[in-house]
Design an enzyme around this catalytic site. Sequence first.
Site: not given
Ligand code: TYM
Length: 333
Positions: A111, A194, A197
Amino acid sequence: MQRVFSGIQPSGVPTLGNYLGAIRNWVPMQDEHECLFCVVDMHAITVFQEPQQLLAQTREMAATLLACGLDLAKCTLFVQSHVPAHAELAWIFNCVARLGWLNRMTQFKDKAGKDREAASSGLYVYPNLMAADILVYKATSVPVGDDQKQHLELANDIAQKFNHDYGVEFFPRIEPHILGVAARVMSLRDGSKKMSKSDPSDQSRINLNDDSDAIRNKIKRAKTDPEPLPDNVLGFEGRPEVRNLVGILAAVTGTTPDAVLREHGGKGFGAFKDILADALIAHLGPIRSEMLRYLSDLPSLDAELRKGAEKAEAIARPIVTEAKRIVGFLPRA
Ligand code: TYM
């Protein structure tokens, strides 16, 4: 009964990757566990977000989660910045986590890009806030996509170091719960990245609010190669885009890549993309209309998020108060 926590950033409209890798797996967990799901706006601002857009996207994300099947009678859904205990515990964790640990985080490297000096310090300590999100509820099960595994390992390291340094058995071990054939959905334009968004190209992803035409167009233009579909998964070697499209069809139709190839192996991509677009439209159409319905009544949506924050706060407050006592902070008289 385990306590489950997961989060999603409102840094854009949720994608098919978020849905298949995470959200879809959250829905059945509500029936078996005590679940907390959080729209993590504090994580989102580690990269600049236009304020009006962040506000709109926070509601959109909550509406999408409800449209995907989260049920407020069964789970707690809330916005991270509404529960200050997350930030309080995150500060303590900033003082527990080691710089060496954070330096190993691949997501920061991705990032921050080439100009690391220009990245926000929030982006650097992002994993500490994520550990606080989970541990402020002493949650033990965290359903996420494959890309979050490293962050959860770090959360466990933080919990253990806290327990060790202060001589307590306070924070539990967290189990990552990485599920499904599509734990990592890739970009439609580049099978080595990957689906995200925050990717600048809208053509790289399916958004959960894309209408049927947009879905069909994006699938038609998705990168492939001139060869037909292979007969089995060994044929994915060197063809990441093909693996991705087959994986997506398998995930939305509830089958495996092997089974998809038994049925469609040998077909050209023109025909296969039509089948895939039809399946996606059938699956995502109802989610989109539910999402729009939730967004047509913002006062009710906001009121539900307020109730969610109150429920979350009731669990988090005593835990963060105890963590502060353990650290040696003078309790407020
Ligand atoms: P975020 O917002 O990027 O994504 C949310 C969830 O979607 C999954 N994900 C994917 N899975 C499969 N293929 C993809 N291309 C893909 N893009 C996203 C992510 O693995 C995630 O489960 N750091 C986290 C948010 C967060 C969090 C937490 C998660 C903050 N605090 C505590 C678990 C527990 C994040 O950026 O997710």
